[in-house]
Design a protein around this motif. Structure first.
Motif, PDB file in Angstrom:
ATOM      1  N   GLU A  73       0.637  -1.348   0.007  1.00  0.00           N
ATOM      2  CA  GLU A  73       0.030  -0.093  -0.020  1.00  0.00           C
ATOM      3  C   GLU A  73       0.721   1.381  -0.062  1.00  0.00           C
ATOM      4  OE1 GLU A  73      -3.196   0.379  -0.566  1.00  0.00           O
ATOM      5  OE2 GLU A  73      -3.422  -2.042  -0.808  1.00  0.00           O
ATOM      6  N   ARG A  76       2.135   1.594  -3.509  1.00  0.00           N
ATOM      7  CA  ARG A  76       1.370   2.010  -4.393  1.00  0.00           C
ATOM      8  C   ARG A  76       0.839   3.196  -4.219  1.00  0.00           C
ATOM      9  NH1 ARG A  76      -4.347   2.043  -4.441  1.00  0.00           N
ATOM     10  NH2 ARG A  76      -4.566   1.476  -2.321  1.00  0.00           N
ATOM     11  N   ASN A  77       0.779   3.937  -3.083  1.00  0.00           N
ATOM     12  CA  ASN A  77       0.445   5.243  -2.879  1.00  0.00           C
ATOM     13  C   ASN A  77       1.353   6.121  -3.365  1.00  0.00           C
ATOM     14  OD1 ASN A  77      -1.065   7.285  -1.555  1.00  0.00           O
ATOM     15  ND2 ASN A  77       0.291   7.335   0.249  1.00  0.00           N
ATOM     16  N   MET A  78       2.816   5.874  -3.293  1.00  0.00           N
ATOM     17  CA  MET A  78       3.803   6.677  -3.763  1.00  0.00           C
ATOM     18  C   MET A  78       3.561   6.620  -5.404  1.00  0.00           C
ATOM     19  SD  MET A  78       7.062   5.268  -1.746  1.00  0.00           S
ATOM     20  CE  MET A  78       8.333   5.950  -2.846  1.00  0.00           C
ATOM     21  N   CYS A  79       3.149   5.583  -5.912  1.00  0.00           N
ATOM     22  CA  CYS A  79       3.127   5.547  -7.396  1.00  0.00           C
ATOM     23  C   CYS A  79       1.759   6.296  -7.744  1.00  0.00           C
ATOM     24  CB  CYS A  79       2.889   4.073  -7.993  1.00  0.00           C
ATOM     25  SG  CYS A  79       2.387   3.770  -9.701  1.00  0.00           S
ATOM     26  N   GLU A  80       0.880   6.230  -7.096  1.00  0.00           N
ATOM     27  CA  GLU A  80      -0.310   6.803  -7.678  1.00  0.00           C
ATOM     28  C   GLU A  80      -0.610   8.331  -7.221  1.00  0.00           C
ATOM     29  OE1 GLU A  80      -3.594   4.591  -5.970  1.00  0.00           O
ATOM     30  OE2 GLU A  80      -3.459   3.242  -7.475  1.00  0.00           O
ATOM     31  N   THR A  81       0.170   8.867  -6.311  1.00  0.00           N
ATOM     32  CA  THR A  81       0.287  10.299  -5.807  1.00  0.00           C
ATOM     33  C   THR A  81       1.312  10.934  -6.598  1.00  0.00           C
ATOM     34  OG1 THR A  81       1.674   9.944  -3.840  1.00  0.00           O
ATOM     35  CG2 THR A  81      -0.964  10.020  -3.393  1.00  0.00           C
ATOM     36  N   GLY A  82       2.208  10.354  -7.344  1.00  0.00           N
ATOM     37  CA  GLY A  82       3.211  11.064  -8.102  1.00  0.00           C
ATOM     38  C   GLY A  82       4.430  11.600  -7.308  1.00  0.00           C
ATOM     39  N   ALA A  83       4.701  10.740  -6.237  1.00  0.00           N
ATOM     40  CA  ALA A  83       5.605  11.095  -5.281  1.00  0.00           C
ATOM     41  C   ALA A  83       7.233  11.128  -5.762  1.00  0.00           C
ATOM     42  CB  ALA A  83       5.965  10.157  -4.149  1.00  0.00           C
ATOM     43  N   THR A 100      11.159   9.019  -9.555  1.00  0.00           N
ATOM     44  CA  THR A 100       9.614   8.737  -9.392  1.00  0.00           C
ATOM     45  C   THR A 100       9.375   7.310  -9.505  1.00  0.00           C
ATOM     46  OG1 THR A 100       9.154   9.126 -11.686  1.00  0.00           O
ATOM     47  CG2 THR A 100       8.899  11.177 -10.020  1.00  0.00           C
TER      48      THR A 100
END
Length: 155
Positions: A73, A76-83, A100
């Motif tokens: 999670e 996935r959060n790093m990927c979906e938020t554009g970290a 990224t």
């Protein structure tokens, strides 16, 4: 033993905890433009370096002190938020720029008899992020941050 980190994901190996990158692949290339010339061979022009790519696997196993679902999670959060984050491996940055997380895939999953995820392999793909336009981003961040501060103060 500390190996490095990728944003908030810390790579560590100890007797009770293990989270490390495996099967690391990194690629770099240049940008070229071929100019067509009548009755002659094309002339090539070097435009500059391309952004680097990197991919690796991370084993998420509960036997190594990892909660596979929670760690997935986070990825996935790093990927979906554009970290955008630094990538440190071996105590040194992989490049002078940030990175990224472009994709994360969860595969080879194993579950307990009660349905809890106990082992998984996460395959991640990273792309270098050129932060040379940091001044422009910082000014936009300050602008939007100021707007958000005013809105939260008013409401």
């Amino acid at each position: 033993m500390y190996i490095g980190y990728m944003g908030s994901v810390v790579f560590i190996v100890s007797s009770r905890y293990m989270l490390t990158p495996a099967n690391v692949q990194q690629s770099a290339s240049g940008r070229w433009q071929d100019h067509e010339i009548i009755y002659k061979k094309p002339s090539s022009e070097f435009l500059g370096p391309e952004l680097q790519d990197m991919s690796f696997d991370i084993i998420l196993a509960s036997q190594y002190g990892i909660n596979p679902k929670t760690e997935y999670e986070v990825l996935r959060n790093m990927c979906e938020t554009g970290a955008v984050f630094p990538l440190i491996i071996g105590g040194r940055p992989v490049s002078h720029n940030y990175w990224t997380l472009r994709s994360v895939q969860l595969g080879e999953t194993y579950y307990t008899p009660t349905g809890k995820l106990m082992w998984a392999k996460a395959s991640v793909s990273l792309k270098e992020y050129d932060n040379s336009n940091y001044a422009e981003e910082k000014s936009k961040l300050n602008l939007y941050g100021s707007i958000a501060n005013v809105l939260t103060a008013v409401f």
